[in-house]
Write a protein that holds these residues in place. Structure first.
Motif, PDB file in Angstrom:
ATOM      1  N   LEU A  23       4.011  11.712   0.861  1.00  0.00           N
ATOM      2  CA  LEU A  23       2.357  11.376   1.214  1.00  0.00           C
ATOM      3  C   LEU A  23       2.538  11.152   2.170  1.00  0.00           C
ATOM      4  CD1 LEU A  23      -0.375  11.299  -2.036  1.00  0.00           C
ATOM      5  CD2 LEU A  23       1.055  13.319  -1.166  1.00  0.00           C
ATOM      6  N   ASP A  24       1.790  11.336   3.079  1.00  0.00           N
ATOM      7  CA  ASP A  24       1.247  10.201   4.776  1.00  0.00           C
ATOM      8  C   ASP A  24      -0.070   9.848   4.226  1.00  0.00           C
ATOM      9  OD1 ASP A  24       1.502   9.013   7.114  1.00  0.00           O
ATOM     10  OD2 ASP A  24       0.882  11.493   7.692  1.00  0.00           O
ATOM     11  N   ILE A  25       0.025   8.831   4.348  1.00  0.00           N
ATOM     12  CA  ILE A  25      -1.317   8.264   4.045  1.00  0.00           C
ATOM     13  C   ILE A  25      -1.981   6.811   5.489  1.00  0.00           C
ATOM     14  CG2 ILE A  25      -3.102   6.745   2.724  1.00  0.00           C
ATOM     15  CD1 ILE A  25      -0.989   7.817   0.404  1.00  0.00           C
ATOM     16  N   VAL A  26      -2.852   6.810   5.644  1.00  0.00           N
ATOM     17  CA  VAL A  26      -3.591   6.550   6.524  1.00  0.00           C
ATOM     18  C   VAL A  26      -4.651   5.215   5.928  1.00  0.00           C
ATOM     19  CG1 VAL A  26      -4.755   5.947   8.647  1.00  0.00           C
ATOM     20  CG2 VAL A  26      -2.565   7.109   8.655  1.00  0.00           C
ATOM     21  N   ILE A  27      -4.224   3.956   6.012  1.00  0.00           N
ATOM     22  CA  ILE A  27      -4.946   2.911   5.235  1.00  0.00           C
ATOM     23  C   ILE A  27      -5.644   2.170   6.367  1.00  0.00           C
ATOM     24  CG2 ILE A  27      -5.407   0.907   3.616  1.00  0.00           C
ATOM     25  CD1 ILE A  27      -3.525   2.541   1.636  1.00  0.00           C
ATOM     26  N   LEU A  28      -6.582   1.631   6.424  1.00  0.00           N
ATOM     27  CA  LEU A  28      -7.578   0.641   7.517  1.00  0.00           C
ATOM     28  C   LEU A  28      -8.317  -0.229   6.404  1.00  0.00           C
ATOM     29  CD1 LEU A  28      -8.421   4.197   8.545  1.00  0.00           C
ATOM     30  CD2 LEU A  28      -9.475   2.640  10.342  1.00  0.00           C
ATOM     31  N   GLY A  29      -7.649  -1.108   6.184  1.00  0.00           N
ATOM     32  CA  GLY A  29      -7.896  -2.374   5.755  1.00  0.00           C
ATOM     33  C   GLY A  29      -7.956  -3.445   6.612  1.00  0.00           C
ATOM     34  N   LEU A  30      -9.152  -4.532   5.196  1.00  0.00           N
ATOM     35  CA  LEU A  30      -9.631  -5.973   5.540  1.00  0.00           C
ATOM     36  C   LEU A  30      -7.966  -6.758   6.277  1.00  0.00           C
ATOM     37  CD1 LEU A  30     -11.647  -8.750   6.627  1.00  0.00           C
ATOM     38  CD2 LEU A  30     -10.715  -9.202   4.358  1.00  0.00           C
ATOM     39  N   SER A  31      -6.842  -6.901   5.939  1.00  0.00           N
ATOM     40  CA  SER A  31      -5.669  -7.278   6.251  1.00  0.00           C
ATOM     41  C   SER A  31      -4.626  -7.518   4.981  1.00  0.00           C
ATOM     42  CB  SER A  31      -6.062  -9.385   6.274  1.00  0.00           C
ATOM     43  OG  SER A  31      -5.106  -9.662   6.587  1.00  0.00           O
ATOM     44  N   LEU A  32      -3.323  -7.027   5.631  1.00  0.00           N
ATOM     45  CA  LEU A  32      -2.656  -7.253   4.669  1.00  0.00           C
ATOM     46  C   LEU A  32      -1.411  -8.282   5.019  1.00  0.00           C
ATOM     47  CD1 LEU A  32      -0.968  -5.505   3.142  1.00  0.00           C
ATOM     48  CD2 LEU A  32       0.307  -4.397   5.327  1.00  0.00           C
ATOM     49  N   SER A  33      -2.023  -8.685   6.493  1.00  0.00           N
ATOM     50  CA  SER A  33      -0.952 -10.175   7.320  1.00  0.00           C
ATOM     51  C   SER A  33      -0.981 -11.060   5.964  1.00  0.00           C
ATOM     52  CB  SER A  33      -0.767  -9.717   8.939  1.00  0.00           C
ATOM     53  OG  SER A  33      -2.054 -10.563   9.427  1.00  0.00           O
ATOM     54  N   SER A  34      -2.996 -10.980   6.348  1.00  0.00           N
ATOM     55  CA  SER A  34      -2.289 -12.559   6.025  1.00  0.00           C
ATOM     56  C   SER A  34      -3.321 -12.674   4.369  1.00  0.00           C
ATOM     57  CB  SER A  34      -3.446 -13.503   7.000  1.00  0.00           C
ATOM     58  OG  SER A  34      -3.696 -14.605   6.897  1.00  0.00           O
ATOM     59  N   SER A  35      -2.842 -13.755   3.851  1.00  0.00           N
ATOM     60  CA  SER A  35      -3.454 -13.769   2.454  1.00  0.00           C
ATOM     61  C   SER A  35      -4.377 -14.919   2.386  1.00  0.00           C
ATOM     62  CB  SER A  35      -2.649 -14.155   1.236  1.00  0.00           C
ATOM     63  OG  SER A  35      -1.908 -15.089   1.835  1.00  0.00           O
ATOM     64  N   TRP A  36      -4.642 -15.632   3.802  1.00  0.00           N
ATOM     65  CA  TRP A  36      -5.426 -16.638   4.106  1.00  0.00           C
ATOM     66  C   TRP A  36      -7.117 -16.371   3.363  1.00  0.00           C
ATOM     67  CZ3 TRP A  36      -4.049 -22.001   4.852  1.00  0.00           C
ATOM     68  CH2 TRP A  36      -4.970 -23.188   5.268  1.00  0.00           C
ATOM     69  N   GLY A  37      -7.395 -16.880   2.756  1.00  0.00           N
ATOM     70  CA  GLY A  37      -8.870 -16.805   2.821  1.00  0.00           C
ATOM     71  C   GLY A  37      -8.918 -15.671   2.211  1.00  0.00           C
ATOM     72  N   ASN A  38      -8.641 -15.116   2.097  1.00  0.00           N
ATOM     73  CA  ASN A  38      -8.879 -13.205   0.610  1.00  0.00           C
ATOM     74  C   ASN A  38      -7.646 -12.234   0.055  1.00  0.00           C
ATOM     75  OD1 ASN A  38      -7.560 -10.329   2.001  1.00  0.00           O
ATOM     76  ND2 ASN A  38      -7.271 -12.152   3.585  1.00  0.00           N
ATOM     77  N   GLY A  39      -8.734 -12.139  -0.730  1.00  0.00           N
ATOM     78  CA  GLY A  39      -7.600 -11.453  -1.641  1.00  0.00           C
ATOM     79  C   GLY A  39      -6.987  -9.806  -2.008  1.00  0.00           C
ATOM     80  N   HIS A  40      -7.695  -9.286  -0.140  1.00  0.00           N
ATOM     81  CA  HIS A  40      -7.416  -8.049   0.146  1.00  0.00           C
ATOM     82  C   HIS A  40      -5.859  -8.325  -0.090  1.00  0.00           C
ATOM     83  CE1 HIS A  40     -11.309  -6.488   0.783  1.00  0.00           C
ATOM     84  NE2 HIS A  40     -12.015  -8.160   0.147  1.00  0.00           N
ATOM     85  N   ALA A  41      -4.941  -8.921   0.997  1.00  0.00           N
ATOM     86  CA  ALA A  41      -3.849  -8.772   1.115  1.00  0.00           C
ATOM     87  C   ALA A  41      -2.868  -8.729   0.279  1.00  0.00           C
ATOM     88  CB  ALA A  41      -3.758 -10.048   2.201  1.00  0.00           C
ATOM     89  N   THR A  42      -3.210  -9.868  -0.940  1.00  0.00           N
ATOM     90  CA  THR A  42      -1.844  -9.207  -2.025  1.00  0.00           C
ATOM     91  C   THR A  42      -2.499  -8.001  -2.893  1.00  0.00           C
ATOM     92  OG1 THR A  42      -3.617 -10.537  -3.423  1.00  0.00           O
ATOM     93  CG2 THR A  42      -2.123 -11.910  -2.735  1.00  0.00           C
ATOM     94  N   THR A  43      -3.351  -7.440  -2.953  1.00  0.00           N
ATOM     95  CA  THR A  43      -4.202  -6.406  -3.527  1.00  0.00           C
ATOM     96  C   THR A  43      -3.196  -5.375  -2.755  1.00  0.00           C
ATOM     97  OG1 THR A  43      -6.097  -7.317  -4.413  1.00  0.00           O
ATOM     98  CG2 THR A  43      -6.087  -4.696  -4.687  1.00  0.00           C
ATOM     99  N   PHE A  44      -3.600  -5.300  -1.744  1.00  0.00           N
ATOM    100  CA  PHE A  44      -2.506  -4.026  -0.683  1.00  0.00           C
ATOM    101  C   PHE A  44      -1.260  -4.343  -0.433  1.00  0.00           C
ATOM    102  CE2 PHE A  44      -7.034  -3.890   1.956  1.00  0.00           C
ATOM    103  CZ  PHE A  44      -7.097  -2.680   1.585  1.00  0.00           C
ATOM    104  N   ARG A  45      -0.184  -5.208  -0.696  1.00  0.00           N
ATOM    105  CA  ARG A  45       0.945  -4.984  -0.495  1.00  0.00           C
ATOM    106  C   ARG A  45       1.174  -4.943  -2.047  1.00  0.00           C
ATOM    107  NH1 ARG A  45       1.081 -11.686   1.641  1.00  0.00           N
ATOM    108  NH2 ARG A  45       0.591 -11.136   3.306  1.00  0.00           N
ATOM    109  N   ALA A  46       1.272  -4.849  -3.325  1.00  0.00           N
ATOM    110  CA  ALA A  46       1.495  -4.222  -4.503  1.00  0.00           C
ATOM    111  C   ALA A  46       0.630  -2.869  -4.556  1.00  0.00           C
ATOM    112  CB  ALA A  46       0.296  -5.213  -5.888  1.00  0.00           C
ATOM    113  N   LEU A  47      -0.023  -2.755  -3.753  1.00  0.00           N
ATOM    114  CA  LEU A  47      -0.909  -1.073  -3.573  1.00  0.00           C
ATOM    115  C   LEU A  47       0.187  -0.587  -2.410  1.00  0.00           C
ATOM    116  CD1 LEU A  47      -2.015   0.898  -4.842  1.00  0.00           C
ATOM    117  CD2 LEU A  47      -3.810   1.005  -2.789  1.00  0.00           C
ATOM    118  N   LEU A  48       0.713  -1.039  -1.965  1.00  0.00           N
ATOM    119  CA  LEU A  48       1.860  -0.598  -0.886  1.00  0.00           C
ATOM    120  C   LEU A  48       3.667  -0.255  -0.892  1.00  0.00           C
ATOM    121  CD1 LEU A  48      -0.838  -0.218   0.780  1.00  0.00           C
ATOM    122  CD2 LEU A  48       0.187  -1.020   3.024  1.00  0.00           C
ATOM    123  N   GLY A  49       3.276  -1.496  -2.504  1.00  0.00           N
ATOM    124  CA  GLY A  49       5.046  -1.383  -2.634  1.00  0.00           C
ATOM    125  C   GLY A  49       5.014  -0.828  -2.792  1.00  0.00           C
TER     126      GLY A  49
END
Length: 371
Positions: free
Chosen positions: A5-31
């Motif tokens: 699949l070709d998927i586009v995701i617009l998210g809070l942050s992937l690059s920085s885990s500072w002060g948010n849990g979104h980054a690690t969640t996205f990293r595991a999913l995208l990995g």
């Protein structure tokens, strides 16, 4: 859909885990998506807070791009959004309401929302707080992926107009989280950004425990804690712990503490990524209680549920190493079998493949709703 699949995701942050849990969640999913050969473009708003704290500026499992405004987002990526197999917009995206409207107006083939904060989102909507999602926009999405499962999914469809609600819990990257084999440094530790609604539980289940067990060492890691907190001398503070150091941190604790936001407790069925990370590292977890936790990790077998200080003191004092290892091993088995990034990515792909591309009449309706 094609196999990959070709998927586009617009998210809070992937690059920085500072002060948010979104980054690690996205990293595991995208990995996980990358491991199965799917193509992902992640679009992150370039904001100073995360720009100055990036611990993964150039991931090797997806194409990460930054945009400075909605106008730039549309000028650079409109064609990719239109052609992608699916577009997924996450919670807490800056100017999220406007982003959703503009992306919907491009008539993507499949438009989905991934709410990593579902109980918080619904509580905000009930207060008419539409910081990143407007109530009118929920019917726009082909699927509303929710951090929370259970009865929340029915509420989304019955009370908020979701056409299709699917649980998509957070997950752990099993290749990055495992026991490091280091000796124990702390009897009990906690990893989490400061939150006013979590702090009373941290005080009850860790700080007061440390006061009652002055001969033991404890640790709290995470940013944004106020300077006026009175930490006991046997509680070590670590301001920020990048994800690369999480496995070592968990491995050096005899037990780790999980504390849940009030909105998540009220909703139930909302496991934190910290649960999965700690379990993958083979560290037994002591947690506050919420509905659905026992279904995920059975109490006394794969987790220890604590309602107060005495429960934690009892666990630390009376659980021997054999029992500790058995609890940790059971949780690890459960998580590695069903809660890795690869497992979660396959759940996402299966749900996306079940969706048919929206016909033009539906796309036109989407544009009217977003107008």
């Amino acid at each position: 859909m094609t196999k990959q699949l070709d998927i586009v995701i617009l998210g809070l942050s992937l690059s920085s885990s500072w002060g948010n849990g979104h980054a690690t969640t996205f990293r595991a999913l995208l990995g996980g998506l990358h491991e199965d050969g799917h193509r992902v473009l992640f679009l992150e708003r370039d904001v100073p807070w995360y720009a100055g704290q990036r611990d993964l500026p150039e991931p090797d499992f997806c194409d990460l791009q930054y945009y400075s405004s909605i106008e730039q987002l549309l000028s650079l990526y409109a064609d990719r959004i239109r052609s992608a197999d699916a577009v997924v917009i996450g919670s807490y995206v800056p100017e999220g309401v406007q982003v959703i409207d503009q992306v919907a107006s491009l008539s993507p083939r499949r438009l989905c929302f991934y709410d990593i904060d579902t109980p918080v989102t619904l509580a905000k909507l009930d207060r008419s707080d539409e910081e990143y999602l407007a109530r009118r926009q929920i019917p726009l999405f082909d699927t509303y992926f929710s951090f929370s499962g259970g009865e929340v999914l029915d509420r989304l469809e019955t009370n908020y107009g979701s056409r299709n609600s699917v649980a998509l819990y957070c997950s752990v990257d099993a290749s990055r989280y495992g026991n490091s084999g280091e000796p124990f440094e702390w009897e009990l530790g906690y990893l989490g950004t400061y939150s006013p609604d979590r702090q009373p539980t941290v005080e009850r289940l860790l700080v007061e425990v440390a006061r009652r067990m002055p001969e033991k060492r404890f640790v709290v890691a995470g940013p944004q804690y106020p300077d006026d907190i009175n930490w006991p001398q046997n509680v070590e503070r670590i301001d920020h712990l990048p994800p690369a150091e999480h496995a070592s941190f968990y491995s050096r604790q005899r037990f780790t503490l999980n504390v849940t936001r009030a909105d998540m407790i009220a909703a139930g069925w909302s496991p934190s990524v910290r649960l999965f990370e700690a379990a993958a590292c083979g560290t037994p977890i002591i947690s506050d209680y919420w509905r659905g936790l026992d279904e995920l990790l059975p109490h006394g077998e794969a987790i220890i549920i604590a309602h107060g200080t005495e429960d934690v003191v009892e666990a630390l004092s009376n659980i021997d190493e054999q029992k500790r290892d058995a609890i940790a091993g059971s949780a690890r088995d459960i998580v590695l079998q069903g809660h890795t990034g690869l497992a979660r990515s396959r759940e996402l792909v299966e749900a996306l493949r079940a969706l048919q591309p929206q016909p033009r009449v539906e796309q036109a309706a989407r544009q009217r709703i977003s107008a």
